[in-house]
Motif scaffolding. Structure first.
Motif, PDB file in Angstrom:
ATOM      1  N   ILE A  59       0.854  -1.188   0.000  1.00 37.81           N
ATOM      2  CA  ILE A  59       0.000   0.000   0.000  1.00 37.81           C
ATOM      3  C   ILE A  59       0.886   1.231   0.000  1.00 37.81           C
ATOM      4  CG2 ILE A  59      -1.558   1.384   1.428  1.00 37.81           C
ATOM      5  CD1 ILE A  59      -2.887  -1.192   2.287  1.00 37.81           C
ATOM      6  N   GLY A  60       0.575   2.180  -0.871  1.00 37.27           N
ATOM      7  CA  GLY A  60       1.325   3.426  -0.923  1.00 37.27           C
ATOM      8  C   GLY A  60       0.772   4.452   0.051  1.00 37.27           C
ATOM      9  N   LEU A  61       1.670   5.156   0.726  1.00 35.06           N
ATOM     10  CA  LEU A  61       1.279   6.228   1.645  1.00 35.06           C
ATOM     11  C   LEU A  61       2.087   7.460   1.271  1.00 35.06           C
ATOM     12  CD1 LEU A  61      -0.061   7.462   4.113  1.00 35.06           C
ATOM     13  CD2 LEU A  61       1.587   6.263   5.560  1.00 35.06           C
ATOM     14  N   VAL A  62       1.412   8.476   0.778  1.00 33.56           N
ATOM     15  CA  VAL A  62       2.072   9.696   0.303  1.00 33.56           C
ATOM     16  C   VAL A  62       1.691  10.836   1.234  1.00 33.56           C
ATOM     17  CG1 VAL A  62       2.371  11.293  -1.621  1.00 33.56           C
ATOM     18  CG2 VAL A  62       1.939   8.857  -2.068  1.00 33.56           C
ATOM     19  N   THR A  63       2.695  11.471   1.819  1.00 30.94           N
ATOM     20  CA  THR A  63       2.438  12.572   2.735  1.00 30.94           C
ATOM     21  C   THR A  63       3.351  13.733   2.406  1.00 30.94           C
ATOM     22  OG1 THR A  63       2.521  13.305   5.053  1.00 30.94           O
ATOM     23  CG2 THR A  63       4.034  11.569   4.413  1.00 30.94           C
ATOM     24  N   ALA A  64       2.887  14.944   2.709  1.00 29.06           N
ATOM     25  CA  ALA A  64       3.648  16.144   2.361  1.00 29.06           C
ATOM     26  C   ALA A  64       4.643  16.551   3.433  1.00 29.06           C
ATOM     27  CB  ALA A  64       2.687  17.304   2.085  1.00 29.06           C
ATOM     28  N   SER A  65       4.612  15.904   4.603  1.00 30.46           N
ATOM     29  CA  SER A  65       5.468  16.380   5.693  1.00 30.46           C
ATOM     30  C   SER A  65       5.636  15.323   6.774  1.00 30.46           C
ATOM     31  CB  SER A  65       4.876  17.655   6.310  1.00 30.46           C
ATOM     32  OG  SER A  65       5.694  18.156   7.325  1.00 30.46           O
ATOM     33  N   MET A  89       4.464   1.393   1.734  1.00 26.25           N
ATOM     34  CA  MET A  89       5.546   2.103   1.043  1.00 26.25           C
ATOM     35  C   MET A  89       5.302   3.592   1.271  1.00 26.25           C
ATOM     36  SD  MET A  89       6.688   2.252  -2.991  1.00 26.25           S
ATOM     37  CE  MET A  89       7.499   0.669  -2.993  1.00 26.25           C
ATOM     38  N   LEU A  90       6.113   4.203   2.127  1.00 27.51           N
ATOM     39  CA  LEU A  90       5.932   5.600   2.525  1.00 27.51           C
ATOM     40  C   LEU A  90       6.794   6.508   1.649  1.00 27.51           C
ATOM     41  CD1 LEU A  90       4.978   7.835   4.488  1.00 27.51           C
ATOM     42  CD2 LEU A  90       6.910   7.209   5.964  1.00 27.51           C
ATOM     43  N   ILE A  91       6.167   7.552   1.095  1.00 27.09           N
ATOM     44  CA  ILE A  91       6.888   8.539   0.291  1.00 27.09           C
ATOM     45  C   ILE A  91       6.566   9.933   0.829  1.00 27.09           C
ATOM     46  CG2 ILE A  91       7.304   9.499  -1.993  1.00 27.09           C
ATOM     47  CD1 ILE A  91       6.412   6.889  -3.211  1.00 27.09           C
ATOM     48  N   ASP A  92       7.618  10.674   1.182  1.00 28.27           N
ATOM     49  CA  ASP A  92       7.469  12.041   1.677  1.00 28.27           C
ATOM     50  C   ASP A  92       7.738  13.001   0.521  1.00 28.27           C
ATOM     51  OD1 ASP A  92       7.444  14.408   3.059  1.00 28.27           O
ATOM     52  OD2 ASP A  92       9.330  14.069   4.106  1.00 28.27           O
ATOM     53  N   THR A  93       6.752  13.810   0.164  1.00 28.49           N
ATOM     54  CA  THR A  93       6.906  14.728  -0.962  1.00 28.49           C
ATOM     55  C   THR A  93       7.508  16.067  -0.545  1.00 28.49           C
ATOM     56  OG1 THR A  93       4.659  15.596  -0.686  1.00 28.49           O
ATOM     57  CG2 THR A  93       4.953  13.686  -2.145  1.00 28.49           C
ATOM     58  N   GLY A 124       6.250  18.677   0.477  1.00 34.12           N
ATOM     59  CA  GLY A 124       5.484  19.826   0.000  1.00 34.12           C
ATOM     60  C   GLY A 124       5.685  20.178  -1.463  1.00 34.12           C
ATOM     61  N   SER A 125       6.295  19.288  -2.240  1.00 31.89           N
ATOM     62  CA  SER A 125       6.595  19.578  -3.639  1.00 31.89           C
ATOM     63  C   SER A 125       5.595  18.903  -4.579  1.00 31.89           C
ATOM     64  CB  SER A 125       8.008  19.101  -3.984  1.00 31.89           C
ATOM     65  OG  SER A 125       8.208  19.028  -5.374  1.00 31.89           O
ATOM     66  N   PRO A 126       4.867  19.659  -5.405  1.00 31.83           N
ATOM     67  CA  PRO A 126       3.957  19.045  -6.380  1.00 31.83           C
ATOM     68  C   PRO A 126       4.683  18.118  -7.350  1.00 31.83           C
ATOM     69  CG  PRO A 126       3.484  21.383  -6.158  1.00 31.83           C
ATOM     70  CD  PRO A 126       4.768  21.132  -5.424  1.00 31.83           C
ATOM     71  N   GLU A 127       5.915  18.479  -7.721  1.00 32.61           N
ATOM     72  CA  GLU A 127       6.684  17.639  -8.638  1.00 32.61           C
ATOM     73  C   GLU A 127       7.014  16.295  -7.996  1.00 32.61           C
ATOM     74  OE1 GLU A 127       6.749  21.751  -9.686  1.00 32.61           O
ATOM     75  OE2 GLU A 127       7.508  20.806  -7.841  1.00 32.61           O
ATOM     76  N   ARG A 128       7.420  16.322  -6.737  1.00 31.93           N
ATOM     77  CA  ARG A 128       7.712  15.061  -6.038  1.00 31.93           C
ATOM     78  C   ARG A 128       6.446  14.238  -5.839  1.00 31.93           C
ATOM     79  NH1 ARG A 128      12.024  16.740  -1.242  1.00 31.93           N
ATOM     80  NH2 ARG A 128      13.647  17.547  -2.631  1.00 31.93           N
ATOM     81  N   GLU A 129       5.335  14.917  -5.634  1.00 31.22           N
ATOM     82  CA  GLU A 129       4.073  14.205  -5.480  1.00 31.22           C
ATOM     83  C   GLU A 129       3.713  13.482  -6.771  1.00 31.22           C
ATOM     84  OE1 GLU A 129       0.678  15.738  -2.999  1.00 31.22           O
ATOM     85  OE2 GLU A 129      -0.126  16.137  -4.999  1.00 31.22           O
ATOM     86  N   GLU A 130       3.924  14.139  -7.908  1.00 30.19           N
ATOM     87  CA  GLU A 130       3.668  13.526  -9.211  1.00 30.19           C
ATOM     88  C   GLU A 130       4.526  12.276  -9.388  1.00 30.19           C
ATOM     89  OE1 GLU A 130       1.594  13.604 -12.911  1.00 30.19           O
ATOM     90  OE2 GLU A 130       1.458  15.094 -11.315  1.00 30.19           O
TER      91      GLU A 130
END
Length: 332
Positions: A67-73, A98-102, A104-110
């Motif tokens: 499961i993907g978990l995407v967070t901004a902070s 699978m944790l991904i910290d962006t 706060g970047s829209p590009e990293r979120e993409e």
């Protein structure tokens, strides 16, 4: 120094003098391999340092437990508790996060969404970088096309087709407002997230409602940041340089409140002279005998609910999207 190549099924097969199929079966379907043969293969794998490719195994079995978990902070204490709850709930159902910290970047979120799609995750829990109504990232259409279960958490995009877990932000603002009214506070410096954020707008509305309901005039000054510590510290310090300290400072999350408190401390402003209030519990504040009225949400429940909404969709893709609202309470 030469980089060591990865050990493969072929390497183990040559080492034990067996076919690739037998070795592969020992890992993928061990019950169909004689115990002594399986043990010989596993011993060879340990000796050679073989690490199974979990992703390749998923592609063969067509059954993903990721499961993907995407967070901004990730550094926000609020999300630390949420992540802990999601991770524990996932473990109970034999899923891995699978944790991904962006950051706060829209590009990293993409990139994060593209990465999760490439791994063919079972679903995604998403706390996007912005909850401004104008923010409509391109990856939304790809998530829909993939028919991937998605649950938005805390910050939500302005779409109707994904489940979401949200905080009762209007109530949180109102609870803090009521506490300020009781303290006879009339002048409030409000340190918020972005002006376009619906979280900011709802918390601000709740604050104003508390004063309107009490029939008490409110002198409010808003400084907008990004829900992190440093802009809040800068805005608080700038305010103190330009004018007298306010009667009260209201921070719209933990990091904002902490930034304001640090600026007050550095400017040698006593806590007796400025009342500090906030949203979200301040971690370890009681250790230092610091009392700050805060509107708090059950962050652990927020994470738990997010996982179970996602799990509900994974088990039954036809289930309708739902919204879960996490209430707020006041603590001192």
């Amino acid at each position: 120094m030469a980089r060591r190549s990865k050990v493969t099924i072929n390497d183990i097969a040559r080492h034990v003098g067996m076919t690739n199929m037998t070795v592969s079966r020992a890992f993928q379907d061990p019950d169909k391999v004689k115990p002594e043969t399986r043990e010989k293969i596993l011993a060879s794998a340990r000796e050679l340092g073989y690490v199974p490719n979990a992703f390749a195994s998923h592609l063969r079995s067509r059954k993903n437990r990721l499961i993907g978990l995407v967070t901004a902070s990730v550094d926000n204490p609020f999300y630390s508790e949420v992540i802990k709850a999601i991770s524990r709930a996932a473990e109970q159902h034999d899923y891995t996060i699978m944790l991904i910290d962006t950051d706060g970047s829209p590009e990293r979120e993409e990139v994060a969404i593209e990465t999760l799609l490439s791994y063919q995750v079972a679903g995604v829990i998403l706390s996007p970088v912005s909850d401004d109504a104008a923010y409509q990232p391109a990856y939304l259409d790809r998530l829909r096309a993939a028919k991937l279960p998605v649950v938005m958490l805390d910050r939500i995009l302005d779409v109707e087709d994904f489940s979401r877990v949200v905080l009762d932000n209007r109530l949180a603002g109102r609870l803090v407002g009521e506490a300020l009214v009781k303290e006879s506070i009339r002048q409030v410096l409000v340190l918020t997230g972005p002006r376009g954020s619906r979280i900011t707008q709802h918390r601000l509305s709740g604050l104003k409602e508390a004063y309107d309901s009490a029939g008490v005039p409110l002198m409010l000054e808003q400084r907008s940041g990004d829900y992190t510590l440093q802009p809040a510290y800068r805005d608080m310090a700038d305010f103190l340089r330009q004018s007298r300290a306010p009667e009260a400072v209201f921070g719209f999350n933990q990091l904002i409140t902490l930034g304001a408190m640090r600026a007050l401390h550095d400017a040698h402003v006593s806590r007796d002279d400025v009342l500090v209030a906030g949203i979200d519990r301040l971690p370890y504040a009681d250790i230092f005998d610091v009392s700050v009225p805060c509107a708090v949400h059950d962050t652990y429940r927020a994470g738990h609910e997010a996982f179970h909404l996602l799990f509900e969709q994974i088990k039954d893709p036809t289930v309708a999207g739902r919204e879960v609202v996490i209430s707020a309470s006041l603590m001192h």
